[in-house]
Motif scaffolding. Structure first.
Motif, PDB file in Angstrom:
ATOM      1  N   ALA A 199     -10.823   8.409   3.570  1.00  0.00           N
ATOM      2  CA  ALA A 199     -10.337   7.994   2.111  1.00  0.00           C
ATOM      3  C   ALA A 199     -10.939   8.073   0.934  1.00  0.00           C
ATOM      4  N   LEU A 200     -12.425   8.471   1.420  1.00  0.00           N
ATOM      5  CA  LEU A 200     -12.520   9.159  -0.268  1.00  0.00           C
ATOM      6  C   LEU A 200     -12.281  10.594  -0.451  1.00  0.00           C
ATOM      7  N   ALA A 201     -12.479  11.224   0.744  1.00  0.00           N
ATOM      8  CA  ALA A 201     -11.811  12.780   0.641  1.00  0.00           C
ATOM      9  C   ALA A 201      -9.964  13.148   0.283  1.00  0.00           C
ATOM     10  N   GLN A 202      -9.604  11.756   0.137  1.00  0.00           N
ATOM     11  CA  GLN A 202      -8.304  12.184  -0.030  1.00  0.00           C
ATOM     12  C   GLN A 202      -8.273  11.515  -1.376  1.00  0.00           C
ATOM     13  N   GLY A 203      -9.326  10.736  -1.764  1.00  0.00           N
ATOM     14  CA  GLY A 203      -8.978   9.826  -2.777  1.00  0.00           C
ATOM     15  C   GLY A 203      -9.776  10.468  -4.548  1.00  0.00           C
ATOM     16  N   SER A 238      -7.387  11.493  12.484  1.00  0.00           N
ATOM     17  CA  SER A 238      -6.978  11.064  13.300  1.00  0.00           C
ATOM     18  C   SER A 238      -7.698  10.847  14.286  1.00  0.00           C
ATOM     19  N   VAL A 239      -7.809  12.384  14.822  1.00  0.00           N
ATOM     20  CA  VAL A 239      -8.112  12.522  16.251  1.00  0.00           C
ATOM     21  C   VAL A 239     -10.028  11.345  16.334  1.00  0.00           C
ATOM     22  N   LEU A 240     -10.564  11.920  15.550  1.00  0.00           N
ATOM     23  CA  LEU A 240     -12.191  11.143  15.496  1.00  0.00           C
ATOM     24  C   LEU A 240     -11.682   9.739  15.622  1.00  0.00           C
ATOM     25  N   VAL A 241     -10.664   9.002  15.187  1.00  0.00           N
ATOM     26  CA  VAL A 241     -10.898   7.407  14.898  1.00  0.00           C
ATOM     27  C   VAL A 241     -10.632   7.346  16.013  1.00  0.00           C
ATOM     28  N   MET A 242      -9.435   8.037  17.370  1.00  0.00           N
ATOM     29  CA  MET A 242      -9.735   7.362  18.419  1.00  0.00           C
ATOM     30  C   MET A 242     -10.662   7.892  19.171  1.00  0.00           C
ATOM     31  N   LEU A 243     -10.855   8.667  18.835  1.00  0.00           N
ATOM     32  CA  LEU A 243     -12.069   8.716  19.726  1.00  0.00           C
ATOM     33  C   LEU A 243     -13.171   8.089  19.797  1.00  0.00           C
ATOM     34  N   CYS A 244     -13.182   7.469  18.980  1.00  0.00           N
ATOM     35  CA  CYS A 244     -14.002   6.284  18.298  1.00  0.00           C
ATOM     36  C   CYS A 244     -14.083   4.921  19.151  1.00  0.00           C
ATOM     37  N   GLY A 300      -0.906  18.033   7.418  1.00  0.00           N
ATOM     38  CA  GLY A 300      -2.526  18.537   7.281  1.00  0.00           C
ATOM     39  C   GLY A 300      -3.719  18.174   8.400  1.00  0.00           C
ATOM     40  N   ARG A 301      -4.331  19.540   8.579  1.00  0.00           N
ATOM     41  CA  ARG A 301      -5.536  19.775   9.403  1.00  0.00           C
ATOM     42  C   ARG A 301      -6.403  18.427   9.344  1.00  0.00           C
ATOM     43  N   GLY A 302      -7.255  18.289   7.993  1.00  0.00           N
ATOM     44  CA  GLY A 302      -8.030  17.396   7.489  1.00  0.00           C
ATOM     45  C   GLY A 302      -7.067  16.068   8.394  1.00  0.00           C
ATOM     46  N   THR A 303      -5.758  15.894   7.877  1.00  0.00           N
ATOM     47  CA  THR A 303      -5.038  13.666   8.219  1.00  0.00           C
ATOM     48  C   THR A 303      -5.318  14.269   9.742  1.00  0.00           C
ATOM     49  N   ALA A 305       0.781  -1.411  -0.017  1.00  0.00           N
ATOM     50  CA  ALA A 305      -0.262  -0.012   0.111  1.00  0.00           C
ATOM     51  C   ALA A 305       0.949   1.395   0.083  1.00  0.00           C
ATOM     52  N   LEU A 306       1.849   1.237   0.366  1.00  0.00           N
ATOM     53  CA  LEU A 306       3.199   2.616   1.276  1.00  0.00           C
ATOM     54  C   LEU A 306       3.970   2.579  -0.528  1.00  0.00           C
ATOM     55  N   ARG A 307       3.485   2.351  -1.217  1.00  0.00           N
ATOM     56  CA  ARG A 307       3.798   2.579  -2.455  1.00  0.00           C
ATOM     57  C   ARG A 307       3.510   3.466  -3.102  1.00  0.00           C
ATOM     58  N   HIS A 308       2.209   3.442  -3.090  1.00  0.00           N
ATOM     59  CA  HIS A 308       1.072   5.030  -3.462  1.00  0.00           C
ATOM     60  C   HIS A 308       0.667   5.374  -2.585  1.00  0.00           C
ATOM     61  N   MET A 309       0.819   5.594  -1.552  1.00  0.00           N
ATOM     62  CA  MET A 309       0.849   6.451  -0.750  1.00  0.00           C
ATOM     63  C   MET A 309       1.225   7.204   0.240  1.00  0.00           C
ATOM     64  N   PRO A 310       1.656   8.514   1.105  1.00  0.00           N
ATOM     65  CA  PRO A 310       2.303   8.521   1.922  1.00  0.00           C
ATOM     66  C   PRO A 310       1.876   7.808   3.401  1.00  0.00           C
ATOM     67  N   ALA A 311       2.849   7.836   3.995  1.00  0.00           N
ATOM     68  CA  ALA A 311       2.640   7.250   4.945  1.00  0.00           C
ATOM     69  C   ALA A 311       2.127   7.823   6.223  1.00  0.00           C
ATOM     70  N   SER A 312       1.782   9.102   6.207  1.00  0.00           N
ATOM     71  CA  SER A 312       1.016   9.909   7.208  1.00  0.00           C
ATOM     72  C   SER A 312      -0.298   8.888   7.035  1.00  0.00           C
ATOM     73  N   HIS A 313      -0.847   9.054   5.762  1.00  0.00           N
ATOM     74  CA  HIS A 313      -2.086   8.497   5.307  1.00  0.00           C
ATOM     75  C   HIS A 313      -2.309   6.788   5.387  1.00  0.00           C
ATOM     76  N   GLY A 314      -1.014   6.174   5.518  1.00  0.00           N
ATOM     77  CA  GLY A 314      -1.827   4.756   6.148  1.00  0.00           C
ATOM     78  C   GLY A 314      -1.825   4.888   7.566  1.00  0.00           C
TER      79      GLY A 314
END
Length: 377
Positions: A225-229, A359-365, A352-355, A174-183
């Motif tokens: 993922a949809l927003a970034q893609g 991340s924070v929203l996922v942590m809360l969930c 970025g702020r979106g990333t 997967a990391l061949r096609h995306m930044p590590a921060s996205h992953g």
């Protein structure tokens, strides 16, 4: 002269000492209960401010973590037994070891991202396991460990499929096609996925709150993922989510199996048993130009091989076994943020702020879901 009597588990249960003989022992975490049958002995334990003298009929319970020293003032015979640590002590030790594992794993994606462009996804994803298998084989050989019982082999295969093959290979591809921060944001689902796997593995009944929180976390990740893609998930997103599923199964099964075999044996045997299947695949993926890869790429491969794939699991599986899979897996909540920090510091990737917000929203969930586990079936 000191003579020890060993129990069925290989732990000493009796001790005979000649006058003046000295005996030391470093037990695993927990207490020791001494009973003096004959003679007279002096003993102490590291961290204990008091020395003790036992005579026939005396019983002493010692707590702590340090080495025990026993000396016979007269020819003596002792009986003793290990007493399990309290639940609180086990939980704290599990959380501490789990935190060390999370710290080790937080650098995995940045190190993989550095290595993959020059060494390839297969070599980085599976080659790390071969290097770690060599270290594991050395440890097992030095300790003269016997093969696990056959009943453990299917479970070790499940661990190997999840954390030796599945997560490393899929995340590297997967990391061949995306930044590590996205992953890192997508991997933020790993704690919830691990908790789900632990619920089924431990046969516990989750509440509705657990499932709703887990679905909310999944929704956050899919939305990100949809927003970034540009409105649709990419193949890289799908690979990372599959990697998360594989890692969750391997974590949960390994944490449960570590209670029977020990944390280091679980990862060592999973690596060694999978090595014969991985070697041909890695050999076919090697290319001559890889020899000219940069030191940075080799350093990244070295990290994911020695730390992420080997040493980190010593602490992680031990922590899961002591503190409970679902409880200790909550520590993974900080892993995405740590990974984002490493990405910014080491790779110069913009966060970025979106990333960061995703991340924070996922942590809360995820925090809500793993805290919503209820009772055993």
């Amino acid at each position: 002269m000191a003579t020890t009597t060993l129990g069925a588990g290989g732990e000493p249960v009796g001790l005979a000492l000649a006058q003046g003989a000295l005996w030391t022992y470093l037990p695993r975490m927990g207490g020791l209960r001494f009973s003096c049958r004959e003679g007279r002995v002096w003993l102490t334990r590291e961290g204990d401010a008091e020395d003790h003298v036992l005579e026939p009929g005396d019983v002493l319970q010692m707590e702590g973590h340090g080495r025990v020293v026993v000396q016979a003032l007269q020819p003596a015979r002792l009986d003793f037994a290990l007493t399990p640590p309290s639940e609180t002590a086990r939980a704290w030790e599990g959380l501490l070891l789990g935190a060390l594992g999370v710290l080790a794993f937080s650098l995995t994606l940045p190190a993989t991202r550095v290595s993959v462009p020059e060494l390839g996804g297969t070599v980085v994803g599976l080659g790390r396991a071969l290097i770690a298998a060599g270290l594991a084989g050395l440890v097992l050989a030095v300790r003269r460990e016997r093969l696990p019982e056959r009943r453990h082999w299917p479970r070790l295969a499940l661990v190997a499929g999840g954390v030796v093959v599945g997560f490393p290979l899929l995340s590297a591809l997967a990391l061949r096609h995306m930044p590590a921060s996205h992953g890192a944001v997508l991997v933020g689902l790993l704690p919830a996925a691990t908790a789900v796997a632990a619920v089924f593995r431990a046969r516990e009944r989750p509440s509705w709150g657990f499932w709703l929180s887990a679905l909310a976390g999944l929704g956050c990740v899919v939305g990100f993922a949809l927003a970034q893609g540009a409105g649709r998930p990419t193949s890289g997103d799908a690979l990372v989510l599959l990697a998360v599923a594989a890692g969750a199964v391997g974590y949960a099964e390994g944490g449960v199996l570590a209670r029977e075999l020990g944390s280091w044996r679980v990862i060592c045997w999973a690596l060694v048993l999978s090595a014969p299947f991985l070697a041909p695949v890695v050999a076919l993926s090697l290319r001559p130009e890889m020899l000219s890869a940069s030191p940075r790429a080799w350093l990244g491969l070295g990290y994911v091989s020695v730390v992420s794939m080997f040493l980190g699991f010593f602490a992680w599986y031990r922590g899961l076994a002591l503190g409970g899979v679902a409880r200790v897996s909550q520590l993974q909540l900080v892993q995405p943020l740590l990974t984002l920090l490493w990405c910014a510091l080491l790779l110069g990737e913009p966060v970025g702020r979106g990333t960061l917000g995703a991340s924070v929203l996922v942590m809360l969930c995820v925090l809500t879901s793993v805290r919503s586990r209820v009772r055993r079936a």
